[in-house]
Design a protein around this motif. Structure first.
Motif, short mmCIF file in Angstrom:
data_model
loop_
_atom_site.label_atom_id
_atom_site.label_comp_id
_atom_site.label_asym_id
_atom_site.label_seq_id
_atom_site.Cartn_x
_atom_site.Cartn_y
_atom_site.Cartn_z
N GLY A 29 13.92 -6.80 -16.13
CA GLY A 29 12.46 -6.83 -16.14
C GLY A 29 11.89 -7.56 -14.93
O GLY A 29 10.85 -7.17 -14.40
N ALA A 30 12.59 -8.60 -14.49
CA ALA A 30 12.14 -9.33 -13.30
C ALA A 30 12.17 -8.43 -12.07
O ALA A 30 11.26 -8.47 -11.24
N THR A 31 13.20 -7.61 -11.95
CA THR A 31 13.26 -6.70 -10.80
C THR A 31 12.13 -5.68 -10.86
O THR A 31 11.55 -5.32 -9.83
N LEU A 32 11.78 -5.23 -12.07
CA LEU A 32 10.67 -4.29 -12.20
C LEU A 32 9.34 -4.94 -11.82
O LEU A 32 8.48 -4.30 -11.20
N CYS A 33 9.16 -6.21 -12.18
CA CYS A 33 7.94 -6.92 -11.79
C CYS A 33 7.86 -7.04 -10.27
O CYS A 33 6.78 -6.88 -9.67
N ILE A 34 8.98 -7.32 -9.63
CA ILE A 34 9.01 -7.44 -8.18
C ILE A 34 8.68 -6.09 -7.54
O ILE A 34 7.87 -6.01 -6.61
N ILE A 35 9.30 -5.04 -8.03
CA ILE A 35 9.05 -3.71 -7.48
C ILE A 35 7.58 -3.33 -7.63
O ILE A 35 6.93 -2.85 -6.69
N GLY A 36 7.03 -3.56 -8.82
CA GLY A 36 5.63 -3.21 -9.06
C GLY A 36 4.68 -4.00 -8.19
O GLY A 36 3.72 -3.45 -7.63
N THR A 37 4.91 -5.31 -8.06
CA THR A 37 4.03 -6.15 -7.24
C THR A 37 4.13 -5.75 -5.78
O THR A 37 3.12 -5.72 -5.05
N ALA A 38 5.34 -5.44 -5.31
CA ALA A 38 5.51 -5.03 -3.91
C ALA A 38 4.80 -3.71 -3.63
O ALA A 38 4.15 -3.55 -2.58
N ILE A 39 4.89 -2.77 -4.56
CA ILE A 39 4.21 -1.49 -4.37
C ILE A 39 2.70 -1.68 -4.36
O ILE A 39 1.98 -1.08 -3.54
N MET B 242 15.70 -9.16 -1.62
CA MET B 242 16.13 -7.86 -1.12
C MET B 242 15.48 -6.72 -1.90
O MET B 242 15.19 -5.66 -1.33
N VAL B 243 15.24 -6.92 -3.19
CA VAL B 243 14.54 -5.90 -3.98
C VAL B 243 13.13 -5.71 -3.44
O VAL B 243 12.64 -4.58 -3.30
N TRP B 244 12.44 -6.82 -3.13
CA TRP B 244 11.09 -6.74 -2.57
C TRP B 244 11.11 -5.98 -1.25
O TRP B 244 10.31 -5.05 -1.03
N LEU B 245 12.00 -6.36 -0.34
CA LEU B 245 12.05 -5.74 0.98
C LEU B 245 12.41 -4.26 0.86
O LEU B 245 11.87 -3.42 1.59
N ALA B 246 13.33 -3.92 -0.04
CA ALA B 246 13.71 -2.52 -0.23
C ALA B 246 12.53 -1.70 -0.74
O ALA B 246 12.35 -0.53 -0.34
N GLN C 85 7.51 -8.33 -19.97
CA GLN C 85 8.45 -9.37 -19.57
C GLN C 85 8.14 -10.70 -20.27
O GLN C 85 9.05 -11.42 -20.69
N ALA C 86 6.86 -11.01 -20.40
CA ALA C 86 6.47 -12.24 -21.09
C ALA C 86 6.87 -12.19 -22.55
O ALA C 86 7.39 -13.17 -23.11
N LEU C 87 6.65 -11.05 -23.20
CA LEU C 87 7.03 -10.90 -24.60
C LEU C 87 8.54 -11.05 -24.77
O LEU C 87 9.02 -11.71 -25.70
N LEU C 88 9.29 -10.47 -23.84
CA LEU C 88 10.74 -10.58 -23.90
C LEU C 88 11.17 -12.04 -23.75
O LEU C 88 12.10 -12.51 -24.43
N GLY C 89 10.50 -12.78 -22.87
CA GLY C 89 10.83 -14.19 -22.70
C GLY C 89 10.57 -14.99 -23.95
O GLY C 89 11.37 -15.89 -24.30
N VAL C 90 9.48 -14.71 -24.65
CA VAL C 90 9.18 -15.40 -25.90
C VAL C 90 10.26 -15.13 -26.94
O VAL C 90 10.73 -16.05 -27.64
N VAL C 91 10.66 -13.85 -27.04
CA VAL C 91 11.73 -13.50 -27.99
C VAL C 91 13.02 -14.22 -27.63
O VAL C 91 13.74 -14.73 -28.51
N GLN C 92 13.33 -14.28 -26.35
CA GLN C 92 14.52 -15.01 -25.90
C GLN C 92 14.51 -16.45 -26.37
O GLN C 92 15.51 -16.97 -26.87
#
Length: 322
Positions: free
Chosen positions: A291-301, A149-153, A268-275
């Motif tokens: 961060g995942a939602t931001l990646c989706i938004i950026g890729t969709a744009i 839904m984030v992608w479609l929006a 996002q990758a750096l955050l995953g490593v820290v996690q």
């Protein structure tokens, strides 16, 4: 007939400007991404069964009740997340009314109607998730539907800003546009792998001993590596796409979007490593979902920016010699 009656009612509303339509579309993105993040808060606070039934919160009550079996905090967190569905529905309804009243082109109308339709589907999947006792794969499907839904929006937001009477303009050769689509597919695989990690991870969404949540009984380490390797593939495709776009020449707008996506994925990758090395603290899970939602938004744009609609101005009249 019903739709025509709906159109007559909508025509009673003020005609929304393009700025208002874009504002409503932006509100849809924020609300859809926001409920993904609040869903993560529900999970890491173990509040997933704070309302143990659906659509009611407790049998016979749509609101939390004072029961000793369910802590008040868990009830408040889960009930608040459910209430956000009304905000998401409101934003979805507003964008539908706006684009229908403005008589926008068909593709804008289709994307707009997907918003309330998708919200209803999300609510149903959420209900199934609760009734299944937060079974890990139902939680995964619920999150993936929200990410879709984030992608479609986001695509809706881009489409709303384009002129209906414009001419479709291609910003990159077909192979590069296909590569952008492949990047989005790999991003989806990253998300699926991420939900598997969550399904086998320490945050089950509920910690009740009397009603233990069924988890994905797989060693989490290989799943983490799969998730990380897919993310590397996703980032590699983005970088390769960038070289391809620069080779054929791209506009400043596309270049900014490309750099923004790559930077977001790296963060996002750096955050995953820290996690991983800090044993998945709750707060970082929430930031990781955001961060995942931001990646989706950026890729969709970025994907939408490679095929735009430009308004062509009428040619100036040529004066005839006398």
């Amino acid at each position: 007939m019903l739709y025509r009656a709906f159109l007559r009612l909508v025509d009673l509303l003020p005609l929304p400007s393009l700025r208002v339509q874009r504002a409503f579309a932006l509100a849809v993105i924020i609300s859809q991404a926001g409920i993904c993040v609040t869903g993560a808060v529900v999970r890491v606070t173990a509040s997933g069964l704070g309302c143990p039934t659906w659509p009611e919160c407790f049998p016979g009550s749509f609101t939390p009740v004072g029961v000793s079996e369910v802590p008040v905090l868990h009830q408040a967190v889960e009930f608040s997340n459910r209430m956000l569905t009304f905000l998401v529905s409101l934003c979805a309804g507003l964008i539908v009314l706006a684009v229908v009243r403005a008589r926008r082109r068909r593709e804008v109308l289709v994307y707009a109607w997907l918003m309330p339709g998708g919200t209803v589907l999300q609510a149903v999947i959420g209900g199934i998730t609760v009734r299944a006792g937060l079974l890990w794969w139902t939680v995964s499907v619920h999150l993936l539907a929200s990410m879709l839904m984030v992608w479609l929006a986001t695509v809706l937001f881009v489409k709303v800003g384009q002129p209906d009477d414009g001419i479709e303009t291609v910003q990159a050769p077909t192979p590069l546009r296909w590569l952008t689509g492949l990047t989005a597919v790999v991003m989806a695989a990253v998300l699926v792998a991420g939900t598997l990690v969550t399904g086998a991870g320490p945050h089950a969404g509920d910690k009740s001993i009397t009603r233990p949540v069924r988890r994905l009984e797989v060693d989490i380490t290989p799943l983490v590596h799969l998730h990380a390797e897919l993310l590397v593939a996703y980032l590699s495709l983005l970088i390769g796409l960038g070289f391809g776009l620069f080779a054929v020449g791209i506009t400043r707008r596309v270049r900014i979007r490309l750099f923004a996506v790559i930077a977001t994925v790296c963060a996002q990758a750096l955050l995953g490593v820290v996690q991983y090395f800090t044993h998945v603290p709750a707060a970082l899970v929430v930031f990781h979902v955001g961060g995942a939602t931001l990646c989706i938004i950026g890729t969709a744009i970025l994907w939408a920016a490679l095929r735009t609609r430009e308004k062509v101005s009428a040619p100036e009249p040529v004066a005839l010699a006398t």
